[in-house]
Design an enzyme around this catalytic site. Structure first.
Site, mmCIF file in Angstrom:
data_model
loop_
_atom_site.group_PDB
_atom_site.id
_atom_site.type_symbol
_atom_site.label_atom_id
_atom_site.label_comp_id
_atom_site.label_asym_id
_atom_site.label_seq_id
_atom_site.Cartn_x
_atom_site.Cartn_y
_atom_site.Cartn_z
ATOM 1 C CB CYS A 29 -0.908 -0.010 1.226
ATOM 2 S SG CYS A 29 -1.923 1.476 1.397
ATOM 3 C CE1 TYR A 60 -6.022 1.959 -4.323
ATOM 4 C CE2 TYR A 60 -8.360 2.101 -3.823
ATOM 5 C CZ TYR A 60 -7.089 1.663 -3.501
ATOM 6 O OH TYR A 60 -6.883 0.928 -2.357
ATOM 7 C CD GLU A 72 -1.907 0.644 -3.960
ATOM 8 O OE1 GLU A 72 -1.384 1.154 -2.942
ATOM 9 O OE2 GLU A 72 -3.057 0.178 -3.956
ATOM 10 C CG ASP A 107 -2.854 -4.379 2.067
ATOM 11 O OD1 ASP A 107 -4.036 -4.435 2.433
ATOM 12 O OD2 ASP A 107 -2.046 -3.523 2.475
ATOM 13 C CE1 TYR A 112 -2.462 -2.706 -1.834
ATOM 14 C CE2 TYR A 112 -3.646 -4.732 -2.340
ATOM 15 C CZ TYR A 112 -3.655 -3.397 -1.992
ATOM 16 O OH TYR A 112 -4.841 -2.741 -1.800
ATOM 17 C CB CYS A 175 0.324 2.873 8.046
ATOM 18 S SG CYS A 175 2.112 2.735 7.754
ATOM 19 C CB CYS A 184 19.303 -3.857 3.669
ATOM 20 S SG CYS A 184 19.929 -4.012 1.978
#
Length: 201
Positions: A29, A60, A72, A107, A112, A175, A184
């Protein structure tokens, strides 16, 4: 009339000049993802939109059907003298699960998917090196293989106004992004190659 970014105070479709960098990231998202990037020092503006599909200027609702093939994405405009592309990659890799294929948590759908859309050959190399450097940490955590695609950017379609900087206007909005608990080592693979490369003469 272009929208002014409510946090960064620059047009979301603007640029600080010809030397600016542009990067695109898909990590689920785009609401939460955009907020991660506008907080990075050296980022000039951000916006959200759609990339990687076959339909021109999709809505959308069309993207959510999965039939357009778009992801997205967050468009990040940054000043290279203040923010390195590797800084953005680190945010990308460390704030979502890059092993889930066509989903991110609850999602589910092609929009996604985890993807890096690159705008220069240098970005392509840096993203691939970051993926290779991150893979051992992901495997050690038991998350499986990274499914992130790294491909050249195509057409970017700006999302509807109500999606732009959504979590600034709706602080308690949905969120699902945040630290995945992994680190990383962006740039490590490149540094190792440089160390191992024989010096001239």
């Amino acid at each position: 009339m272009s929208i002014t970014h409510p946090v960064l105070k620059h047009p979301i479709e603007g640029s600080p000049g010809p030397g600016a960098g542009i990067a695109y990231f898909g990590m689920g998202c785009f609401w939460g993802a955009e907020r991660l990037f506008w907080r990075v020092p050296g980022v000039w503006t951000t916006s959200v939109g759609y990339m990687g599909g076959k339909t021109e200027n999709p809505s959308y609702e069309e993207v959510c059907t999965g039939l357009t093939g778009h992801a997205e994405v967050v468009r990040v405009v940054y000043e290279p003298e203040k923010a390195a592309y590797e800084d953005l990659l680190k945010v990308f890799w460390e704030n979502h699960d890059p092993t889930q294929g066509m989903r991110q948590g609850n999602d589910i759908g092609t929009q996604y998917r985890s993807v890096v859309f690159t705008t220069t050959p240098e970005q392509q190399v840096a993203a691939e090196e970051g993926k290779a450097a991150f893979a051992p940490a992901v495997t050690a955590a038991g998350l499986g293989a990274i499914t992130t695609a790294i491909v050249p950017a195509g057409a970017y379609w700006l999302a509807e106004d109500y999606h732009q900087q959504y979590l600034h206007r709706n602080p308690n909005g949905y969120c699902n992004h945040g630290p995945n608990g992994l680190t990383c080592p962006v740039g490590v693979a490149k540094a190792q190659v440089e160390v191992e490369r024989p010096s001239a003469g």
